[in-house]
Design a protein around this motif. Structure first.
Motif, PDB file in Angstrom:
ATOM      1  N   VAL A  60       0.941  -1.344   0.050  1.00 43.99           N
ATOM      2  CA  VAL A  60       0.093  -0.021   0.075  1.00 43.99           C
ATOM      3  C   VAL A  60       0.559   1.227  -0.104  1.00 43.99           C
ATOM      4  CG1 VAL A  60      -2.114  -1.108   0.897  1.00 43.99           C
ATOM      5  CG2 VAL A  60      -0.479   0.024   2.695  1.00 43.99           C
ATOM      6  N   TRP A 129      -3.602   4.289  -9.790  1.00 40.60           N
ATOM      7  CA  TRP A 129      -3.415   3.619  -8.514  1.00 40.60           C
ATOM      8  C   TRP A 129      -3.386   4.747  -7.464  1.00 40.60           C
ATOM      9  CZ3 TRP A 129       0.588   3.899  -4.922  1.00 40.60           C
ATOM     10  CH2 TRP A 129       0.685   2.724  -3.997  1.00 40.60           C
ATOM     11  N   SER A 130      -2.898   5.679  -7.812  1.00 42.84           N
ATOM     12  CA  SER A 130      -2.339   6.814  -6.807  1.00 42.84           C
ATOM     13  C   SER A 130      -3.762   7.438  -6.368  1.00 42.84           C
ATOM     14  CB  SER A 130      -1.606   8.065  -7.279  1.00 42.84           C
ATOM     15  OG  SER A 130      -0.333   7.570  -7.577  1.00 42.84           O
ATOM     16  N   ILE A 133      -5.674   4.767  -4.264  1.00 47.69           N
ATOM     17  CA  ILE A 133      -5.635   4.850  -2.647  1.00 47.69           C
ATOM     18  C   ILE A 133      -5.858   6.352  -2.143  1.00 47.69           C
ATOM     19  CG2 ILE A 133      -4.103   3.100  -3.088  1.00 47.69           C
ATOM     20  CD1 ILE A 133      -1.551   4.850  -2.529  1.00 47.69           C
TER      21      ILE A 133
END
Length: 184
Positions: A60, A129-130, A133
């Motif tokens: 993560v 992806w950034s 999250i």
């Protein structure tokens, strides 16, 4: 050739090592990376296993994404590091807000250019992806003399912040910060 963009798996440390060593042989590696081929080649298998597992699928706080061709050859890679507010970045500066930091950008020469689309696909996946999250800001640094990379980063939507940091080793050269925020 088509490429699948995906996160690395922990057991792919040999491919991670080989791609990094190829990146460090690139003619502009001295402008793009803060590591030499000789230093990276001297690292143990244990180092590469740990490095790969630390940025593999499911981790993560960092993620290494690769472009895998139809033939199984890795055409390129980018890694996203999560920087938390209050931490210290790789240049020794205090991080002011939670953000992603793109590092280790490399695309093999035969996969570069608009027709291939590998670099753009890697960046799209890194940003996805950034954002996924919960990050709102992603940055990267580019050597002041790496015009090819800077042109791509601008085309990808990154903008200069006006901030720069000295290159390690007191060379008198600078790294320029570029940023993109969610929704840009």
């Amino acid at each position: 050739m088509n490429h699948v963009i995906r996160s690395v798996w922990p057991d792919e440390w040999r491919q991670v090592r080989d791609l990094r060593l190829d990146a460090l042989r690139d003619p502009v590696a001295h402008l793009a990376f803060l590591e030499t081929y000789e230093d990276a080649a001297a690292k143990s298998d244990a180092f590469w296993k740990e490095r790969t597992a630390g940025a593999a699928v499911g981790v993560v706080d960092r993620q290494q994404l690769v472009a895998v061709g139809d033939d199984g050859v890795w055409g390129g890679s980018v890694t996203v590091l999560v920087e938390e507010a209050g931490s210290v970045d790789p240049f020794g500066q205090l991080v002011e807000e939670n953000q992603g930091h793109l590092v280790g950008v490399f695309v093999r020469p035969e996969h570069r250019g608009a027709a291939a689309g590998v670099t753009g696909a890697l960046f799209d996946a890194a940003l996805l992806w950034s954002w996924g999250i919960g990050l709102e800001r992603v940055r990267l640094f580019v050597h002041e003399k790496n015009g090819r990379a800077e042109a791509f980063y601008r085309k990808a939507g990154f903008r200069p912040t006006g901030r720069s940091v000295p290159m390690p080793g007191d060379t008198g050269q600078r790294e320029l910060e570029f940023v993109i925020t969610r929704g840009e």
